[in-house]
Design a protein around this motif. Structure first.
Motif, PDB file in Angstrom:
ATOM      1  N   ARG A  63     -19.325  45.930 -44.632  1.00  0.00           N
ATOM      2  CA  ARG A  63     -19.500  44.474 -44.695  1.00  0.00           C
ATOM      3  C   ARG A  63     -18.194  43.792 -45.103  1.00  0.00           C
ATOM      4  O   ARG A  63     -17.809  42.768 -44.534  1.00  0.00           O
ATOM      5  CB  ARG A  63     -20.608  44.118 -45.695  1.00  0.00           C
ATOM      6  N   ASP A  64     -17.533  44.372 -46.107  1.00  0.00           N
ATOM      7  CA  ASP A  64     -16.249  43.799 -46.551  1.00  0.00           C
ATOM      8  C   ASP A  64     -15.222  43.822 -45.415  1.00  0.00           C
ATOM      9  O   ASP A  64     -14.464  42.860 -45.234  1.00  0.00           O
ATOM     10  CB  ASP A  64     -15.706  44.584 -47.752  1.00  0.00           C
ATOM     11  N   PHE A  65     -15.209  44.922 -44.654  1.00  0.00           N
ATOM     12  CA  PHE A  65     -14.288  45.019 -43.526  1.00  0.00           C
ATOM     13  C   PHE A  65     -14.567  43.912 -42.509  1.00  0.00           C
ATOM     14  O   PHE A  65     -13.636  43.265 -41.992  1.00  0.00           O
ATOM     15  CB  PHE A  65     -14.416  46.391 -42.853  1.00  0.00           C
ATOM     16  N   VAL A  66     -15.845  43.687 -42.206  1.00  0.00           N
ATOM     17  CA  VAL A  66     -16.220  42.649 -41.239  1.00  0.00           C
ATOM     18  C   VAL A  66     -15.768  41.283 -41.729  1.00  0.00           C
ATOM     19  O   VAL A  66     -15.134  40.510 -40.983  1.00  0.00           O
ATOM     20  CB  VAL A  66     -17.744  42.664 -40.992  1.00  0.00           C
ATOM     21  N   LEU A  67     -16.074  40.966 -42.972  1.00  0.00           N
ATOM     22  CA  LEU A  67     -15.725  39.646 -43.503  1.00  0.00           C
ATOM     23  C   LEU A  67     -14.213  39.448 -43.523  1.00  0.00           C
ATOM     24  O   LEU A  67     -13.706  38.362 -43.191  1.00  0.00           O
ATOM     25  CB  LEU A  67     -16.304  39.483 -44.913  1.00  0.00           C
ATOM     26  N   ARG A  68     -13.478  40.514 -43.886  1.00  0.00           N
ATOM     27  CA  ARG A  68     -12.012  40.438 -43.913  1.00  0.00           C
ATOM     28  C   ARG A  68     -11.451  40.266 -42.502  1.00  0.00           C
ATOM     29  O   ARG A  68     -10.548  39.455 -42.260  1.00  0.00           O
ATOM     30  CB  ARG A  68     -11.458  41.697 -44.572  1.00  0.00           C
ATOM     31  N   THR A  69     -12.017  41.012 -41.530  1.00  0.00           N
ATOM     32  CA  THR A  69     -11.529  40.939 -40.150  1.00  0.00           C
ATOM     33  C   THR A  69     -11.787  39.563 -39.541  1.00  0.00           C
ATOM     34  O   THR A  69     -10.946  39.013 -38.818  1.00  0.00           O
ATOM     35  CB  THR A  69     -12.211  42.029 -39.286  1.00  0.00           C
ATOM     36  N   ILE A  70     -12.936  38.997 -39.831  1.00  0.00           N
ATOM     37  CA  ILE A  70     -13.266  37.654 -39.334  1.00  0.00           C
ATOM     38  C   ILE A  70     -12.211  36.657 -39.797  1.00  0.00           C
ATOM     39  O   ILE A  70     -11.727  35.821 -39.032  1.00  0.00           O
ATOM     40  CB  ILE A  70     -14.675  37.234 -39.813  1.00  0.00           C
ATOM     41  N   GLU A  71     -11.826  36.775 -41.072  1.00  0.00           N
ATOM     42  CA  GLU A  71     -10.831  35.852 -41.629  1.00  0.00           C
ATOM     43  C   GLU A  71      -9.445  36.112 -41.043  1.00  0.00           C
ATOM     44  O   GLU A  71      -8.751  35.172 -40.625  1.00  0.00           O
ATOM     45  CB  GLU A  71     -10.797  36.001 -43.152  1.00  0.00           C
ATOM     46  N   GLU A  72      -9.057  37.390 -40.972  1.00  0.00           N
ATOM     47  CA  GLU A  72      -7.711  37.718 -40.498  1.00  0.00           C
ATOM     48  C   GLU A  72      -7.501  37.351 -39.034  1.00  0.00           C
ATOM     49  O   GLU A  72      -6.405  36.945 -38.637  1.00  0.00           O
ATOM     50  CB  GLU A  72      -7.449  39.217 -40.699  1.00  0.00           C
ATOM     51  N   ARG A  73      -8.530  37.532 -38.227  1.00  0.00           N
ATOM     52  CA  ARG A  73      -8.387  37.267 -36.781  1.00  0.00           C
ATOM     53  C   ARG A  73      -8.786  35.851 -36.384  1.00  0.00           C
ATOM     54  O   ARG A  73      -8.761  35.508 -35.203  1.00  0.00           O
ATOM     55  CB  ARG A  73      -9.223  38.274 -35.986  1.00  0.00           C
ATOM     56  N   GLY A  74      -9.176  35.054 -37.343  1.00  0.00           N
ATOM     57  CA  GLY A  74      -9.540  33.673 -37.040  1.00  0.00           C
ATOM     58  C   GLY A  74     -10.765  33.561 -36.146  1.00  0.00           C
ATOM     59  O   GLY A  74     -10.846  32.657 -35.293  1.00  0.00           O
ATOM     60  N   VAL A  75     -11.729  34.474 -36.343  1.00  0.00           N
ATOM     61  CA  VAL A  75     -12.952  34.445 -35.527  1.00  0.00           C
ATOM     62  C   VAL A  75     -13.711  33.151 -35.802  1.00  0.00           C
ATOM     63  O   VAL A  75     -13.938  32.769 -36.951  1.00  0.00           O
ATOM     64  CB  VAL A  75     -13.839  35.677 -35.842  1.00  0.00           C
TER      65      VAL A  75
ATOM     66  N   VAL B 102      -9.105  31.760 -27.172  1.00  0.00           N
ATOM     67  CA  VAL B 102      -9.776  30.466 -27.295  1.00  0.00           C
ATOM     68  C   VAL B 102     -11.091  30.685 -28.043  1.00  0.00           C
ATOM     69  O   VAL B 102     -11.992  31.358 -27.544  1.00  0.00           O
ATOM     70  CB  VAL B 102     -10.054  29.850 -25.905  1.00  0.00           C
ATOM     71  N   ASP B 103     -11.171  30.124 -29.235  1.00  0.00           N
ATOM     72  CA  ASP B 103     -12.364  30.307 -30.077  1.00  0.00           C
ATOM     73  C   ASP B 103     -12.770  31.777 -30.139  1.00  0.00           C
ATOM     74  O   ASP B 103     -13.823  32.173 -29.618  1.00  0.00           O
ATOM     75  CB  ASP B 103     -13.532  29.472 -29.538  1.00  0.00           C
ATOM     76  N   PRO B 104     -11.936  32.637 -30.740  1.00  0.00           N
ATOM     77  CA  PRO B 104     -12.262  34.070 -30.812  1.00  0.00           C
ATOM     78  C   PRO B 104     -13.693  34.296 -31.305  1.00  0.00           C
ATOM     79  O   PRO B 104     -14.141  33.657 -32.256  1.00  0.00           O
ATOM     80  CB  PRO B 104     -11.238  34.603 -31.824  1.00  0.00           C
ATOM     81  N   THR B 105     -14.372  35.206 -30.607  1.00  0.00           N
ATOM     82  CA  THR B 105     -15.796  35.446 -30.871  1.00  0.00           C
ATOM     83  C   THR B 105     -16.028  36.935 -31.079  1.00  0.00           C
ATOM     84  O   THR B 105     -15.421  37.768 -30.403  1.00  0.00           O
ATOM     85  CB  THR B 105     -16.646  34.935 -29.683  1.00  0.00           C
ATOM     86  N   ALA B 106     -16.887  37.279 -32.016  1.00  0.00           N
ATOM     87  CA  ALA B 106     -17.252  38.667 -32.285  1.00  0.00           C
ATOM     88  C   ALA B 106     -18.753  38.839 -32.094  1.00  0.00           C
ATOM     89  O   ALA B 106     -19.492  37.865 -31.926  1.00  0.00           O
ATOM     90  CB  ALA B 106     -16.841  39.058 -33.695  1.00  0.00           C
ATOM     91  N   ARG B 107     -19.198  40.098 -32.130  1.00  0.00           N
ATOM     92  CA  ARG B 107     -20.628  40.366 -32.035  1.00  0.00           C
ATOM     93  C   ARG B 107     -21.020  41.516 -32.950  1.00  0.00           C
ATOM     94  O   ARG B 107     -20.224  42.377 -33.275  1.00  0.00           O
ATOM     95  CB  ARG B 107     -21.042  40.683 -30.593  1.00  0.00           C
ATOM     96  N   MET B 108     -22.302  41.490 -33.368  1.00  0.00           N
ATOM     97  CA  MET B 108     -22.918  42.615 -34.070  1.00  0.00           C
ATOM     98  C   MET B 108     -24.344  42.774 -33.562  1.00  0.00           C
ATOM     99  O   MET B 108     -25.025  41.779 -33.297  1.00  0.00           O
ATOM    100  CB  MET B 108     -22.948  42.369 -35.594  1.00  0.00           C
TER     101      MET B 108
END
Length: 445
Positions: A5-17, A85-91
């Motif tokens: 979970r910490d990795f996900v939250l950190r990655t979202i912030e770092e990659r500007g998701v 453009v508006d980087p998007t992730a999924r889970m």
């Protein structure tokens, strides 16, 4: 889990998701998606995201409609087709009721239950799907039916062809999503392609298949063509299957391998195959869930039509691939009945459980089919005891509704809903007056 979970939250912030899509499927295997803002992700991890399950095909009854979607942080990936453009992730998500119980009609949970049963018996279930699909010039149907993007055939190399660029872009995108690809090539039909995913555990494979379908559709849109996983879109051409290689491991040991045994196939492997064959007809309404699926099964072109097994026999429903010397880990069985439109969660749950039942009850494996099953006469097939797969969705549903095994594996709610949904499809199909009937009968009758 907390580290993930910490990795996900950190990655979202770092990659500007900017958006995170939460994915799950309905009972038929249609991908559902809800997008949340990054600020909501931590809350979704701790509390889940509430939604009305009664609005989704087969997930809940209206009187018990509230469900929660809990994102699985191990499935987090950024979506490469969104670009910068508006980087998007999924889970992917697991669905629960408000009191924290797994949602009984969540297909992902059905598979997790089956995998848990395998784990209790000491097994890990690995799968490797070969996914076929057609590329068409558009979704519009011409006077002669859908129009494929090329007229190439099996393994053909088409210089400058659409399929080359398509497969290259698709494979690159899949790899970007952490999904390893083993092979990609042109298949036997015009515009037909195949991409094979590497071995993974059963749950990861099912998630990967859902992602795969989305990637293929997205790349097709990007390239101005249309991709379809319809089992048999073109009359007179091969259908699209999803042959799946399966194996059970006990720790690091392949339970299907036995030195010196015929085809190096262990007793566990033989019982597993016997389970697949014994229950093949009962599970067909799930592994081949559309009216059109039976056009593939009974249309020739290497689709299996009879409940048989063989070694190098490609007309068999279950095949034991050629053993690779000194590669015990590669011993496996291949189920060739699945089509590319199947719900992978429910299908793999049923295939695994059928195999486990064969092991538990020590089902006896019938004689191997050494002949080309299609070339035999009906009398010869009867004499050899080769039973046909269901000839239609209607016949498959009759077999399924009598099956305690399928009902127990799927759970009452999923079992009931699949039957209701597929009965409706069959009734709608049966009410149609088809072009075939008009062409054959209108003038002469």
């Amino acid at each position: 889990m907390d580290k993930q979970r910490d990795f996900v939250l950190r990655t979202i912030e770092e990659r500007g998701v900017k958006f995170v899509r939460l994915w799950f499927t309905d009972v038929i295997g249609t991908l559902k998606s809800v997008a949340i803002a990054p600020a909501e992700v931590e809350g979704a991890f701790t509390e889940g995201l509430g939604f009305d399950g009664s609005a989704i095909e087969g997930l809940t009854r209206s009187q018990e409609s509230d469900l929660l979607a809990h994102p699985d942080p191990s499935t987090f990936q950024t979506l490469p087709w969104r670009g910068d453009v508006d980087p998007t992730a999924r889970m992917f998500c697991d669905l629960t009721t408000p009191d924290g119980q797994p949602a009984v009609a969540d297909p992902r949970n059905v598979l997790k239950r089956a995998l848990s049963k395998a784990a209790d018996a000491g097994f890990t279930f690995y799968t490797h799907p070969e996914i076929e699909f057609y590329l068409l010039k558009s979704s519009q149907i011409g006077p002669d039916g859908p129009v494929p993007v090329d007229s190439a055939g099996y393994f053909d190399n088409v210089p400058g062809g659409t399929a080359h660029d398509f497969r290259r872009s698709s494979v690159r995108m899949l790899e970007d999503l952490g999904i390893s690809v083993e092979y990609s090539h042109h298949e036997g039909g015009p515009g037909q392609n195949e991409i094979d995913l590497r071995y993974a555990d059963g749950l990861a494979t099912a998630d990967n298949i859902m992602t795969f379908r989305t990637v293929v559709k997205e790349v097709a849109i990007e390239q101005g063509v249309y991709a379809t996983f319809m089992p048999k879109p073109l009359s007179g051409q091969p259908g699209s299957g999803m042959h799946t290689h399966m194996s059970l491991f006990e720790g690091d040991v392949n339970a299907f391998y036995e030195e010196g045994a015929e085809y190096h196939l262990s007793k566990v492997g033989r019982h597993f195959i016997a389970g697949l064959l014994t229950h093949a007809n009962e599970i067909a309404a799930v592994t081949n869930q559309f009216v059109n699926s039976y056009k593939r099964l009974w249309g020739g072109d290497e689709a299996p039509s009879y409940v048989t097994w063989g070694h190098t026999n490609r007309s068999a429903l279950v095949r034991v691939p050629l053993y690779k010397p000194r590669k015990a880990q590669s011993a496996r069985v291949e189920y060739r009945g699945l089509d590319s439109a199947a719900n992978p969660y429910l299908s793999y749950a049923l295939l695994l459980t059928a195999g486990l039942k064969g092991i538990e009850e020590e089902y006896e494996l019938p004689a191997e089919a050494e002949d080309n099953v299609w070339s035999l006469s009906p009398g010869e097939r009867r004499a050899l005891g080769y039973k046909p797969l269901p000839a239609s969705l209607d016949a498959a549903l009759h077999q399924m509704e009598e099956s305690d095994f399928v009902a127990e594996t799927l759970g009452e709610q999923v079992f009931t809903y699949v039957l209701l949904n597929k009965r409706r499809e069959w009734h709608e199909y049966r009410a149609q007056v088809t072009p075939f009937e008009l062409k054959s009968n209108l003038e002469m009758l």
